[in-house]
Design a protein around this motif. Structure first.
Motif, PDB file in Angstrom:
ATOM      1  N   CYS A 147      48.259 186.458  59.748  1.00 44.79           N
ATOM      2  CA  CYS A 147      47.558 187.195  60.518  1.00 44.79           C
ATOM      3  C   CYS A 147      48.600 188.660  61.161  1.00 44.79           C
ATOM      4  O   CYS A 147      48.331 189.432  61.916  1.00 44.79           O
ATOM      5  N   GLU A 148      49.702 187.739  61.310  1.00 40.73           N
ATOM      6  CA  GLU A 148      51.083 188.418  62.195  1.00 40.73           C
ATOM      7  C   GLU A 148      52.634 188.086  62.155  1.00 40.73           C
ATOM      8  O   GLU A 148      52.864 187.358  61.014  1.00 40.73           O
ATOM      9  N   PRO A 149      53.240 189.240  62.193  1.00 34.50           N
ATOM     10  CA  PRO A 149      54.611 188.717  61.514  1.00 34.50           C
ATOM     11  C   PRO A 149      54.665 187.092  61.969  1.00 34.50           C
ATOM     12  O   PRO A 149      54.881 186.722  63.208  1.00 34.50           O
ATOM     13  N   ILE A 150      55.649 186.948  60.988  1.00 36.11           N
ATOM     14  CA  ILE A 150      56.490 184.632  61.098  1.00 36.11           C
ATOM     15  C   ILE A 150      58.195 185.532  61.017  1.00 36.11           C
ATOM     16  O   ILE A 150      58.824 186.486  60.377  1.00 36.11           O
ATOM     17  N   SER A 151      58.274 183.768  61.979  1.00 43.73           N
ATOM     18  CA  SER A 151      59.799 183.929  61.482  1.00 43.73           C
ATOM     19  C   SER A 151      60.077 182.984  60.293  1.00 43.73           C
ATOM     20  O   SER A 151      61.260 182.611  59.902  1.00 43.73           O
ATOM     21  N   LYS A 152      59.542 182.383  59.844  1.00 42.00           N
ATOM     22  CA  LYS A 152      59.448 181.322  59.015  1.00 42.00           C
ATOM     23  C   LYS A 152      58.047 180.551  58.682  1.00 42.00           C
ATOM     24  O   LYS A 152      57.116 180.341  59.903  1.00 42.00           O
ATOM     25  N   VAL A 153      59.187 179.414  57.629  1.00 42.44           N
ATOM     26  CA  VAL A 153      57.097 178.856  56.778  1.00 42.44           C
ATOM     27  C   VAL A 153      57.700 177.014  57.383  1.00 42.44           C
ATOM     28  O   VAL A 153      58.702 177.192  56.612  1.00 42.44           O
ATOM     29  N   LEU A 154      57.058 176.749  57.396  1.00 49.05           N
ATOM     30  CA  LEU A 154      57.442 174.705  57.693  1.00 49.05           C
ATOM     31  C   LEU A 154      56.180 174.383  56.825  1.00 49.05           C
ATOM     32  O   LEU A 154      55.066 174.530  56.118  1.00 49.05           O
ATOM     33  N   LEU A 155      57.144 173.452  55.631  1.00 45.46           N
ATOM     34  CA  LEU A 155      56.306 172.915  54.351  1.00 45.46           C
ATOM     35  C   LEU A 155      56.344 171.204  54.889  1.00 45.46           C
ATOM     36  O   LEU A 155      56.947 171.103  55.495  1.00 45.46           O
ATOM     37  N   ARG A 156      55.279 170.379  54.315  1.00 44.30           N
ATOM     38  CA  ARG A 156      54.913 169.152  54.155  1.00 44.30           C
ATOM     39  C   ARG A 156      54.221 168.666  52.742  1.00 44.30           C
ATOM     40  O   ARG A 156      53.227 170.002  52.162  1.00 44.30           O
ATOM     41  N   HIS A 157      54.135 168.290  52.410  1.00 45.30           N
ATOM     42  CA  HIS A 157      54.540 168.115  50.754  1.00 45.30           C
ATOM     43  C   HIS A 157      53.200 165.777  50.844  1.00 45.30           C
ATOM     44  O   HIS A 157      54.173 164.670  51.826  1.00 45.30           O
ATOM     45  N   HIS A 158      52.233 165.157  50.194  1.00 52.61           N
ATOM     46  CA  HIS A 158      51.623 164.534  51.092  1.00 52.61           C
ATOM     47  C   HIS A 158      52.581 162.930  49.920  1.00 52.61           C
ATOM     48  O   HIS A 158      52.193 161.962  50.779  1.00 52.61           O
ATOM     49  N   THR A 159      53.319 163.310  49.802  1.00 55.97           N
ATOM     50  CA  THR A 159      54.226 162.210  48.160  1.00 55.97           C
ATOM     51  C   THR A 159      55.798 161.870  48.365  1.00 55.97           C
ATOM     52  O   THR A 159      56.523 160.988  48.993  1.00 55.97           O
ATOM     53  N   LEU A 160      55.807 163.579  48.256  1.00 49.55           N
ATOM     54  CA  LEU A 160      57.139 163.865  48.458  1.00 49.55           C
ATOM     55  C   LEU A 160      57.951 163.034  49.395  1.00 49.55           C
ATOM     56  O   LEU A 160      57.426 163.850  50.478  1.00 49.55           O
ATOM     57  N   SER A 161      59.825 162.932  49.534  1.00 50.04           N
ATOM     58  CA  SER A 161      60.213 163.171  50.444  1.00 50.04           C
ATOM     59  C   SER A 161      60.734 164.572  50.874  1.00 50.04           C
ATOM     60  O   SER A 161      60.856 165.356  50.323  1.00 50.04           O
ATOM     61  N   ASP A 162      61.098 165.230  52.039  1.00 49.19           N
ATOM     62  CA  ASP A 162      62.157 165.906  52.851  1.00 49.19           C
ATOM     63  C   ASP A 162      62.824 166.560  51.791  1.00 49.19           C
ATOM     64  O   ASP A 162      63.204 167.432  50.700  1.00 49.19           O
ATOM     65  N   ASP A 163      63.794 165.201  50.921  1.00 50.74           N
ATOM     66  CA  ASP A 163      64.641 166.103  50.333  1.00 50.74           C
ATOM     67  C   ASP A 163      64.193 165.795  48.888  1.00 50.74           C
ATOM     68  O   ASP A 163      64.703 167.026  48.484  1.00 50.74           O
ATOM     69  N   GLU A 164      63.477 165.391  48.544  1.00 51.05           N
ATOM     70  CA  GLU A 164      62.600 166.139  47.217  1.00 51.05           C
ATOM     71  C   GLU A 164      62.492 167.142  46.625  1.00 51.05           C
ATOM     72  O   GLU A 164      62.546 167.906  46.325  1.00 51.05           O
ATOM     73  N   LEU A 165      61.268 167.428  48.108  1.00 55.06           N
ATOM     74  CA  LEU A 165      60.816 169.199  48.714  1.00 55.06           C
ATOM     75  C   LEU A 165      61.968 169.929  48.771  1.00 55.06           C
ATOM     76  O   LEU A 165      61.275 170.854  48.247  1.00 55.06           O
ATOM     77  N   ALA A 166      62.630 169.528  49.580  1.00 55.93           N
ATOM     78  CA  ALA A 166      63.664 170.442  49.774  1.00 55.93           C
ATOM     79  C   ALA A 166      64.739 170.733  48.077  1.00 55.93           C
ATOM     80  O   ALA A 166      64.809 172.234  47.974  1.00 55.93           O
ATOM     81  N   ALA A 167      64.295 169.667  47.325  1.00 54.76           N
ATOM     82  CA  ALA A 167      66.035 170.828  46.108  1.00 54.76           C
ATOM     83  C   ALA A 167      64.630 170.834  45.462  1.00 54.76           C
ATOM     84  O   ALA A 167      64.836 172.099  44.389  1.00 54.76           O
ATOM     85  N   ILE A 168      63.686 171.002  45.207  1.00 50.16           N
ATOM     86  CA  ILE A 168      62.822 170.818  44.447  1.00 50.16           C
ATOM     87  C   ILE A 168      62.100 173.075  44.992  1.00 50.16           C
ATOM     88  O   ILE A 168      62.233 174.486  43.815  1.00 50.16           O
ATOM     89  N   ALA A 169      62.479 173.456  45.964  1.00 52.09           N
ATOM     90  CA  ALA A 169      62.226 174.565  46.869  1.00 52.09           C
ATOM     91  C   ALA A 169      63.275 175.632  46.223  1.00 52.09           C
ATOM     92  O   ALA A 169      63.436 176.377  46.178  1.00 52.09           O
ATOM     93  N   ARG A 170      64.425 174.805  46.788  1.00 50.32           N
ATOM     94  CA  ARG A 170      65.530 176.018  46.256  1.00 50.32           C
ATOM     95  C   ARG A 170      65.774 176.140  45.070  1.00 50.32           C
ATOM     96  O   ARG A 170      66.060 177.320  44.580  1.00 50.32           O
ATOM     97  N   SER A 171      65.226 175.250  44.243  1.00 48.56           N
ATOM     98  CA  SER A 171      65.239 175.225  42.291  1.00 48.56           C
ATOM     99  C   SER A 171      64.112 176.302  42.064  1.00 48.56           C
ATOM    100  O   SER A 171      65.289 177.111  41.284  1.00 48.56           O
ATOM    101  N   VAL A 172      63.196 177.247  42.218  1.00 50.97           N
ATOM    102  CA  VAL A 172      62.260 177.820  42.532  1.00 50.97           C
ATOM    103  C   VAL A 172      62.406 178.794  43.145  1.00 50.97           C
ATOM    104  O   VAL A 172      61.719 180.005  42.182  1.00 50.97           O
ATOM    105  N   ALA A 177      63.872 183.179  49.755  1.00 54.36           N
ATOM    106  CA  ALA A 177      63.844 182.942  51.299  1.00 54.36           C
ATOM    107  C   ALA A 177      64.975 181.938  51.445  1.00 54.36           C
ATOM    108  O   ALA A 177      65.552 181.662  50.272  1.00 54.36           O
ATOM    109  N   THR A 178      65.454 181.181  52.608  1.00 52.36           N
ATOM    110  CA  THR A 178      66.573 180.797  52.256  1.00 52.36           C
ATOM    111  C   THR A 178      65.871 179.331  52.695  1.00 52.36           C
ATOM    112  O   THR A 178      64.869 178.709  53.417  1.00 52.36           O
ATOM    113  N   VAL A 179      65.814 178.015  51.749  1.00 56.80           N
ATOM    114  CA  VAL A 179      65.269 176.466  51.848  1.00 56.80           C
ATOM    115  C   VAL A 179      66.137 175.777  53.198  1.00 56.80           C
ATOM    116  O   VAL A 179      67.324 175.396  52.591  1.00 56.80           O
TER     117      VAL A 179
END
Length: 270
Positions: A147-172, A177-179
């Motif tokens: 609804c308003e301008p943003i500076s960043k998005v924060l993400l969470r996944h119910h099963t993936l670890s932070d390292d796993e989610l970050a690695a997949i996000a960077r790959s796609v 954006a910068t992950v």
């Protein structure tokens, strides 16, 4: 005439670094920073937290200078309560990036930090704040995040670890954006090319301090660009292995006053 301090700029992350686990700064750390300041060194907070979430901490430290916020997307002047510089994350690009990530991993839960000194943190249904003490506003559906301008998005996944989610996000995500991974439960999308080093370099230029006079402290992979920029990088004992691998020194943990341990050695007397 007294010799200038070995380091004219002390750049510190907050969570897991300067802050203890209860979100406070110890008396020992305060005293060490004050002693360094009396010797002529400037303290600069460099954090993933957006400016509105940093303001109370700066007030508690008695800081009226600059702070680098939002993973480097904001340079905040605490004394004037204004942003000297900020970069927004395009909301259409953010939505596209989220779609690409969910195509790979299934549903993720998202939050956003709005731009500006009074911007809110909005969280969609299912998103759990990694720092429950930080204020956030829950919205009814994902579309409300934009609804308003943003500076960043924060993400969470119910099963993936932070390292796993970050690695997949960077790959796609590619150039959308910068992950970054900035703490337990905190994988983030920010404007492409923006890192902590971006904001730190701008703030240091404003202060007239070169990178070869800068000392940086951190605990997570998002601090790696800051370590690359500064003359010396010190990782906390509780730091992520990726940061420890590139650090010049490893100090004690945030709970054990790791910043103070180093500063007391570098600034032994007033």
């Amino acid at each position: 005439m007294a010799a200038p301090p070995a380091y004219a700029l002390i750049a510190t992350d907050l969570d897991g670094t300067l802050l203890r686990d209860d979100d406070t700064v110890s008396d020992r750390s305060r005293a060490a920073l004050e002693r360094a300041a009396r010797a002529g060194a400037r303290h600069l907070v460099v954090t993933g937290r957006p400016a509105p979430r940093v303001r109370p901490l700066l007030e508690g430290l008695g800081s009226t200078g600059l702070a680098v916020c939002g993973q480097g997307a904001q340079v905040y002047d605490a004394g004037a309560d204004r942003l000297l510089w900020s970069v927004r994350l395009d909301r259409e690009l953010a939505e596209t990036a989220l779609g690409k990530i969910e195509a790979e991993v299934g549903q993720v839960y998202a939050a956003v930090d709005q731009d500006g000194v009074d911007g809110l943190t909005l969280i969609e249904p299912g998103y759990l704040m990694p720092h429950p003490t930080l204020p956030a506003v829950r919205v009814g559906r994902r579309d409300d995040l934009w609804c308003e301008p943003i500076s960043k998005v924060l993400l969470r996944h119910h099963t993936l670890s932070d390292d796993e989610l970050a690695a997949i996000a960077r790959s796609v995500v590619g150039s959308l954006a910068t992950v970054t991974m900035s703490g337990p439960g905190t994988v983030e999308l920010q404007p492409c090319g923006i890192t902590k080093a971006t904001g730190l370099a701008l703030a240091a230029e404003h202060l007239g301090i070169a990178a070869d006079r800068a000392l940086a402290f951190g605990d997570m992979p998002n601090d790696i660009p800051m370590f690359d920029w500064a003359a010396r990088g010190v990782a906390m004992a509780n730091a992520h292995p990726e940061l420890k691998a590139v650090a010049d020194e490893i100090t004690t943990s945030n709970e054990d006053d790791g910043i103070a341990v180093v500063l007391e050695r570098l600034f032994p007397t007033d």
